[in-house]
Every structure is written in structure tokens, then in C-alpha cells.
Design a protein around this motif. Structure first.
Motif, PDB file in Angstrom:
ATOM      1  N   ASN A 115      24.371  -2.569   5.718  1.00 40.55           N
ATOM      2  CA  ASN A 115      22.925  -2.791   5.871  1.00 40.55           C
ATOM      3  C   ASN A 115      22.398  -2.152   7.162  1.00 40.55           C
ATOM      4  O   ASN A 115      21.300  -1.580   7.180  1.00 40.55           O
ATOM      5  N   LEU A 116      23.194  -2.251   8.243  1.00 43.87           N
ATOM      6  CA  LEU A 116      22.790  -1.649   9.513  1.00 43.87           C
ATOM      7  C   LEU A 116      22.712  -0.130   9.401  1.00 43.87           C
ATOM      8  O   LEU A 116      21.733   0.494   9.822  1.00 43.87           O
ATOM      9  N   PHE A 117      23.750   0.456   8.823  1.00 38.21           N
ATOM     10  CA  PHE A 117      23.806   1.913   8.737  1.00 38.21           C
ATOM     11  C   PHE A 117      22.698   2.461   7.841  1.00 38.21           C
ATOM     12  O   PHE A 117      21.929   3.351   8.254  1.00 38.21           O
ATOM     13  N   LYS A 118      22.600   1.937   6.641  1.00 37.30           N
ATOM     14  CA  LYS A 118      21.582   2.450   5.722  1.00 37.30           C
ATOM     15  C   LYS A 118      20.173   2.134   6.209  1.00 37.30           C
ATOM     16  O   LYS A 118      19.238   2.897   5.969  1.00 37.30           O
ATOM     17  N   GLY A 119      20.051   1.016   6.923  1.00 35.11           N
ATOM     18  CA  GLY A 119      18.746   0.666   7.490  1.00 35.11           C
ATOM     19  C   GLY A 119      18.316   1.662   8.557  1.00 35.11           C
ATOM     20  O   GLY A 119      17.151   2.068   8.615  1.00 35.11           O
ATOM     21  N   SER A 120      19.271   2.087   9.412  1.00 34.31           N
ATOM     22  CA  SER A 120      18.927   3.041  10.468  1.00 34.31           C
ATOM     23  C   SER A 120      18.657   4.430   9.900  1.00 34.31           C
ATOM     24  O   SER A 120      17.782   5.153  10.383  1.00 34.31           O
ATOM     25  N   VAL A 121      19.400   4.808   8.835  1.00 28.73           N
ATOM     26  CA  VAL A 121      19.156   6.097   8.182  1.00 28.73           C
ATOM     27  C   VAL A 121      17.750   6.144   7.608  1.00 28.73           C
ATOM     28  O   VAL A 121      17.027   7.144   7.742  1.00 28.73           O
ATOM     29  N   LYS A 122      17.336   5.043   6.984  1.00 24.39           N
ATOM     30  CA  LYS A 122      15.994   4.964   6.411  1.00 24.39           C
ATOM     31  C   LYS A 122      14.920   4.879   7.500  1.00 24.39           C
ATOM     32  O   LYS A 122      13.869   5.524   7.410  1.00 24.39           O
ATOM     33  N   LYS A 123      15.199   4.095   8.530  1.00 26.47           N
ATOM     34  CA  LYS A 123      14.243   3.890   9.619  1.00 26.47           C
ATOM     35  C   LYS A 123      13.860   5.206  10.293  1.00 26.47           C
ATOM     36  O   LYS A 123      12.679   5.463  10.581  1.00 26.47           O
ATOM     37  N   TYR A 124      14.857   6.059  10.549  1.00 18.73           N
ATOM     38  CA  TYR A 124      14.598   7.310  11.260  1.00 18.73           C
ATOM     39  C   TYR A 124      14.494   8.519  10.326  1.00 18.73           C
ATOM     40  O   TYR A 124      14.284   9.633  10.794  1.00 18.73           O
ATOM     41  N   ASN A 125      14.645   8.274   9.022  1.00 13.17           N
ATOM     42  CA  ASN A 125      14.591   9.360   8.038  1.00 13.17           C
ATOM     43  C   ASN A 125      15.553  10.475   8.456  1.00 13.17           C
ATOM     44  O   ASN A 125      15.151  11.600   8.766  1.00 13.17           O
ATOM     45  N   MET A 126      16.850  10.125   8.446  1.00 11.57           N
ATOM     46  CA  MET A 126      17.886  10.997   8.991  1.00 11.57           C
ATOM     47  C   MET A 126      17.851  12.414   8.431  1.00 11.57           C
ATOM     48  O   MET A 126      18.029  13.387   9.158  1.00 11.57           O
ATOM     49  N   ARG A 127      17.598  12.549   7.140  1.00  8.94           N
ATOM     50  CA  ARG A 127      17.676  13.869   6.518  1.00  8.94           C
ATOM     51  C   ARG A 127      16.663  14.855   7.120  1.00  8.94           C
ATOM     52  O   ARG A 127      16.905  16.054   7.170  1.00  8.94           O
TER      53      ARG A 127
END
Length: 353
Positions: A190-202
């Protein structure tokens, strides 16, 4: 670096080679000392590749190559309204918007001109680093990482293994009654996917290149995502070990998939590290320049509220320190002057002692 200015990094190049003055040498000092900056106290290893996971919401280059001009500016800012906000800023996006009324002071005009000369001495290095900003290598590796994590790898030899890993992860997340390892993995997921979504990693780095995200947000995002991925990977591995019933051995398919996913995640970060370093360096120097401007203009504006004679003495001292930074040559160039004279400065005539 050795006493004669020759680097100990194996290149044999001089830090001062081609530098006209102390100011133009500063960006090189940053680059030469990058290995010193990124020391990992946990492992005891100096790793120049670790541009992230160093600090949080702080520019690690802000305190490096600290000059007497910076010290003088800090002393003044501590005495000025809004000076504390200026000192707290680590990135240009954090600097307060301050305006100063025009001043007839000839000394102030001279110091502002010297600050401009200092800024211009760094500009060629920073312009060159901006030209190399790119997302090409990141896009390829991050795409392979994301595909594997989602169980749909397009790399044939890893497709089945990634699908097996994805199935284990999803099955673990769906469990109602979880073991301790499974619950910790769920939290890490949840932490990892949440941060990827939060900062729009792609699109995070492309957003910075396009000017739609400040470096402070990008650096914080890269740092947070990296740390959360390590938690995700480590705890997925623990679940895999638990499923195998052997604390030292997991299913070879899962091991290969986790290694493939991690390798691509690291390779996605690798091309960003040098780019982020250059941008952190540029931001640090721009903040330093801004502090100098805030300090000298603030002192001139608020001279009446400062101790008697402080403003005049401050501007005189600042001019002297900036003159040393920007006008006098460095390294063996100092030997080129004849007795009783300094070598010719890059922006003016030679001066007598």
C-alpha cells in the motif's frame, strides 16, 4: 584531491584545469566530491549511485562549498525581516517572494553587479547539464519493471516468472487471515503503490523537464518511492520464503522474477541519478545566489533598523569577498603574474598590490 590540485579519482585531471577563477571552479568541486557526499552509514559503503534515499525534503548539496560570502550573507539574513524564511529554503521554489525599493547606493549597485558576475560564472556549466536531461532510458526500464510487477512482462524469458510473482502478491493481498509477514507485505504494498500514484512516477521526471513540477517535489518523490520499493521488495521476498518453508531458499521462479523486477527498477533510476545531481547542484547555487541578493538588498533597505555603521561595513566586506571569488585566478595561474602583480583577472585589468 591531492595537495597539487590533481584529483585522486583515477582521471588525473586537475580540478582547476580550465577554471578562470574560484567561482568557475566550484561546480567542479561538487562533481569531484560526489563520492564523499553519498556515504551510506548503514552499509559503510561510499556509493556514488545513491542520489536518492539520502535525505528528506532537503537538498544534500546546500551546505557544500560553503564560502565566506555565504557566511556573511547568513549573518545579515538573521537580522532581517523574512530572513529566516530565506535561510530555510533548500530549493528555489521555497524562496519567499521579496521585493526591495530601488536604492541610490553606488556601493549596493556594485555588489549586485558582482553577484551577477558570480551567477554568470556558473551558468555555462548549468546550461550544459540542462541539455542532457532525458527520460529515454528511464521510460524503457520503468516500463519493464511495471509490466513485471503487474504480471504481464513483455520479455519472453521473464513472462511466466513475473506472472507467478504477481499471482503470489495478489493472492496474499486478498487473504482475510494473514500471517505477520503477509500483513507487513500488505502494508508495504500500500505504501509503495500509494507513493507511485501520489507522485505519478511514470511521468515524474518528464513533468520536471517540462517545468510543471519543481525539483523539490521531484526529489522528495524519488526518495519516497525508492524507500517504499525497498520495503515492498524485501517483504514480498519474506512472503516467498515463508511459502517455500525454507528461510534461506525460495521458489527459483519467484527469485528470478523479483531480481528481474528489481534490476529494472534500479536501471530506471540510474539515468536519473546523474541528472538529478546536476539539478540539485544548480538549485543549490541558485539558492545561494538568491541569499546573497536578499542579504545585500535587505541590509540596504533596512539600514536604519540595523546597528550604526552595519550596512556600510557589510556591503564593503561583501564586495571584497565576492571580488576574491570572481576576479582572481586559481591554481597554477597564480604563478603567471610577475612579481608585485596579480595575474590578469578574466573581467578586468591586472591590479598592483
Amino acid at each position: 584531491m591531492s595537495d597539487n590540485g590533481v584529483s585522486n579519482d583515477g582521471t588525473g585531471k586537475n580540478t582547476w584545469q580550465g577554471a578562470h577563477n574560484v567561482a568557475s571552479m566550484v561546480p567542479r568541486i561538487y562533481q569531484k566530491n560526489m563520492r564523499i557526499l553519498f556515504y551510506d552509514p548503514k552499509s559503510g559503503v561510499t556509493d556514488a549511485s545513491k542520489i536518492v534515499s539520502i535525505t528528506y525534503k532537503k537538498n544534500p548539496l546546500m551546505g557544500f562549498v560553503y564560502t565566506s560570502a555565504d557566511a556573511l550573507a547568513e549573518d545579515a539574513l538573521q537580522k532581517l525581516p523574512n530572513g529566516e524564511a530565506v535561510l530555510k529554503a533548500q530549493f528555489t521554489s521555497e524562496l519567499p517572494k521579496l521585493e526591495f525599493a530601488p536604492s541610490p547606493s553606488v556601493q549596493l549597485a556594485r555588489v549586485n553587479e558582482q553577484i551577477t558576475d558570480l551567477e554568470l560564472s556558473y551558468q555555462p556549466v548549468f546550461d550544459e547539464s540542462r541539455k542532457s536531461l532525458s527520460t529515454t532510458m528511464f521510460d524503457k526500464s520503468y516500463g519493464q519493471f511495471a509490466d513485471c510487477a503487474n504480471g504481464v512482462s513483455k520479455v519472453e524469458e521473464s513472462r511466466a516468472n513475473c506472472a507467478t510473482m504477481h499471482e503470489l502478491a495478489e493472492r496474499t493481498l486478498d487473504l482475510t487471515n494473514k500471517t505477520k509477514a503477509e500483513q507487513i507485505f500488505t502494508n508495504a504494498n500500500n505504501l509503495f503503490k500509494g507513493s507511485v500514484k501520489k507522485y505519478n512516477m511514470r511521468t515524474l521526471w518528464q513533468d520536471y523537464i517540462n517545468g510543471t513540477k519543481p525539483l523539490a517535489d521531484v526529489y522528495t518523490g524519488l526518495d519516497e518511492i525508492w524507500k517504499n520499493y525497498e520495503l515492498y521488495r524485501d517483504n514480498l521476498s519474506k512472503v516467498a520464503f515463508e511459502k517455500s518453508g525454507d528461510a534461506k531458499k525460495m521458489d527459483p521462479k519467484l527469485e528470478e522474477a523479483i531480481n528481474f523486477m528489481t534490476r529494472n527498477f534500479k536501471e530506471a533510476y540510474q539515468p536519473l541519478r546523474a541528472q538529478v545531481f546536476d539539478e540539485l547542484r544548480r538549485e543549490a547555487m541558485q539558492v545561494k545566489i538568491a541569499r546573497l541578493r536578499y542579504a545585500v538588498n535587505g541590509v540596504a533597505t533596512h539600514a536604519d533598523t540595523l546597528p550604526p555603521g552595519y550596512a556600510e561595513k557589510f556591503l564593503k566586506n561583501m564586495s571584497s569577498k565576492l571580488n576574491c571569488l570572481t576576479q582572481f585566478a586559481v591554481g597554477p595561474k597564480l604563478d603567471q603574474g610577475s612579481p608585485g602583480k596579480f595575474p590578469t583577472p578574466p573581467h578586468g585589468k591586472a591590479e598592483k598590490k
